[in-house]
Each structure stands twice: as structure tokens, then as C-alpha cells.
Design an enzyme around this catalytic site. Structure first.
Site, mmCIF file in Angstrom:
data_model
loop_
_atom_site.group_PDB
_atom_site.id
_atom_site.type_symbol
_atom_site.label_atom_id
_atom_site.label_comp_id
_atom_site.label_asym_id
_atom_site.label_seq_id
_atom_site.Cartn_x
_atom_site.Cartn_y
_atom_site.Cartn_z
ATOM 1 N N ASP A 89 38.734 7.651 12.158
ATOM 2 C CA ASP A 89 37.825 6.832 12.946
ATOM 3 C C ASP A 89 37.259 5.761 12.027
ATOM 4 O O ASP A 89 36.427 6.046 11.166
ATOM 5 C CB ASP A 89 36.680 7.679 13.521
ATOM 6 N N LYS A 151 36.411 3.013 20.048
ATOM 7 C CA LYS A 151 35.295 3.958 20.083
ATOM 8 C C LYS A 151 34.001 3.166 20.125
ATOM 9 O O LYS A 151 33.881 2.130 19.461
ATOM 10 C CB LYS A 151 35.372 4.849 18.847
ATOM 11 N N LYS A 180 37.023 6.384 23.181
ATOM 12 C CA LYS A 180 36.159 7.473 22.739
ATOM 13 C C LYS A 180 34.715 7.001 22.854
ATOM 14 O O LYS A 180 34.351 5.948 22.325
ATOM 15 C CB LYS A 180 36.463 7.878 21.299
#
Length: 215
Positions: A89, A151, A180
Site C-alpha cells: 500500500d 485507496k 480500498k
């Protein structure tokens, strides 16, 4: 619906101890969370704790500011992949994005994705700092760079995920990239609301409370 299948059980506090990571991984195993999301220094411990399980190891890159050099992010990503991370991430360079230096942002994502290879790369937009137009641009750059997810947030900004941000991300690139939602998600109702918007993953440090109270 089994909410645990969507959750990256998250612990990114700088004060997290080895004991805290053991608890995080134990909870992930007990509640069948999709993954654990941790800082890179904890990868060896978490990998040992989660061996022979289906729980994914998710490591953050360029966290939480995103403002280090591309080379630093690439080397960090390479290190974590070598240590057994299943997913990365990465915080995009917010300053470059807001300066209009779009090709630098896209190229950085592309280089980190090249390191990740077939493993999942999620690009953290930190939407609390972005206009709607910048969110749209960031989503398109992530798609162009072949990232797997966009995300919403690190959880370290002034606010986390919002329904409005996710709707915009979905409308912009939802058929080309997964989403996400993370940051400030603390209850099952909120998780379900995001899943109803076709969010594919939820980042939260409240995973246990969410799944225990989901019915």
C-alpha cells in the site's frame, strides 16, 4: 455477508510493539481477516506468525507522507517484497499531484508496480487533501500505471474515508481498478455501506469489533 473477508486488519501506529503485532496477527488468524496491514519493520515477525495461513501480509510504502524520492519508494518496495510481503500500500506523492506533475506521479506508481509484479499494489490517494478534480486525476494515473487498487487514506490525515470520495473514485475508475476504503471505519454498518458501493477491501484497526457486531 462475511465482512472479515474484506478486512485488512491494520496497525500502523509508530508506537506499536512486537507484542502488539503478535496480538494483531493472532486476531487475524482467529477472525479470518483477509490480511494484516503493517509497517515494514514488523514483516519478519508477522510472516513467522502467519506462516501456513491464508492471511495476506500487507506492507505500507512511502508512509504516511508519500513525499520521499521515487528511488526510496522503489527500494522500500523491493525490500518488503524480498521479505515476503504479499501486497503493498503506497502513498502517492501528494505534492507532485497538486503541482500538476502528473507524469512523475504516474511513473513512480509504475516503478513500484514493476517491483510488486503479480502482487497487489494499492495506491493511497489521501483524499482529505485533494479536490474532486485531483481525486479523478489520481485515479486515472493509478490506472495508467497498472496499479491494482486506489485507496482513500492513510488514517493519519485530518479525516479518513468518506462515502462521497468512494462514489467519486468508483465513478471515475471503478470498472478499471479496485477500491480500498480506509481511515476512520469503526463499525459494521459503515463497512457494509462501502461494500454496497463495490469497495473490494476495507482497512481498519477496528476489525474485531466490526466482525463481532456485524449481525
Amino acid at each position: 455477508m462475511h465482512l472479515e473477508n474484506f478486512i485488512d486488519h491494520t496497525l500502523l501506529r509508530p508506537t506499536a510493539t512486537g507484542k502488539d503485532i503478535i496480538q494483531l496477527c493472532t486476531e487475524a488468524l482467529n477472525y479470518n481477516f483477509y490480511g494484516v496491514c503493517i509497517n515494514g519493520c514488523h514483516l519478519p515477525l508477522a510472516k513467522d506468525l502467519l506462516k501456513d495461513s491464508k492471511v495476506k501480509l500487507v506492507a505500507v510504502v512511502g508512509f504516511p507522507l508519500g513525499s520521499m524520492s521515487t528511488k526510496a519508494k522503489v527500494n522500500e518496495a523491493m525490500d518488503y517484497m524480498e521479505q515476503g510481503a504479499n501486497e503493498l500500500d503506497m502513498v502517492l506523492n501528494i505534492g507532485w499531484l497538486r503541482s500538476g506533475d502528473y507524469m512523475a506521479v504516474q511513473e513512480e506508481i509504475r516503478q513500484v508496480k514493476e517491483v510488486a509484479g503479480d502482487n497487489v499494489l494499492k495506491v493511497i490517494l489521501e483524499t482529505c487533501y485533494l479536490t474532486d478534480a485531483e481525486i479523478i486525476t489520481a485515479c486515472n494515473l493509478a490506472v495508467n500505471a497498472k496499479a491494482d487498487f486506489v485507496k482513500t487514506s492513510t488514517g493519519f490525515g485530518p479525516r479518513g474515508a468518506s462515502i462521497e470520495d468512494v462514489i467519486l473514485m468508483k465513478k471515475t475508475a471503478g470498472n478499471k481498478i479496485k477500491i480500498k476504503a480506509s481511515g476512520g471505519i469503526k463499525d459494521a454498518v459503515t463497512v457494509q455501506n462501502y461494500i454496497d458501493l463495490e469497495v473490494a477491501r476495507i482497512g481498519t484497526s477496528s476489525g474485531v469489533a466490526i466482525v463481532v457486531n456485524q449481525n
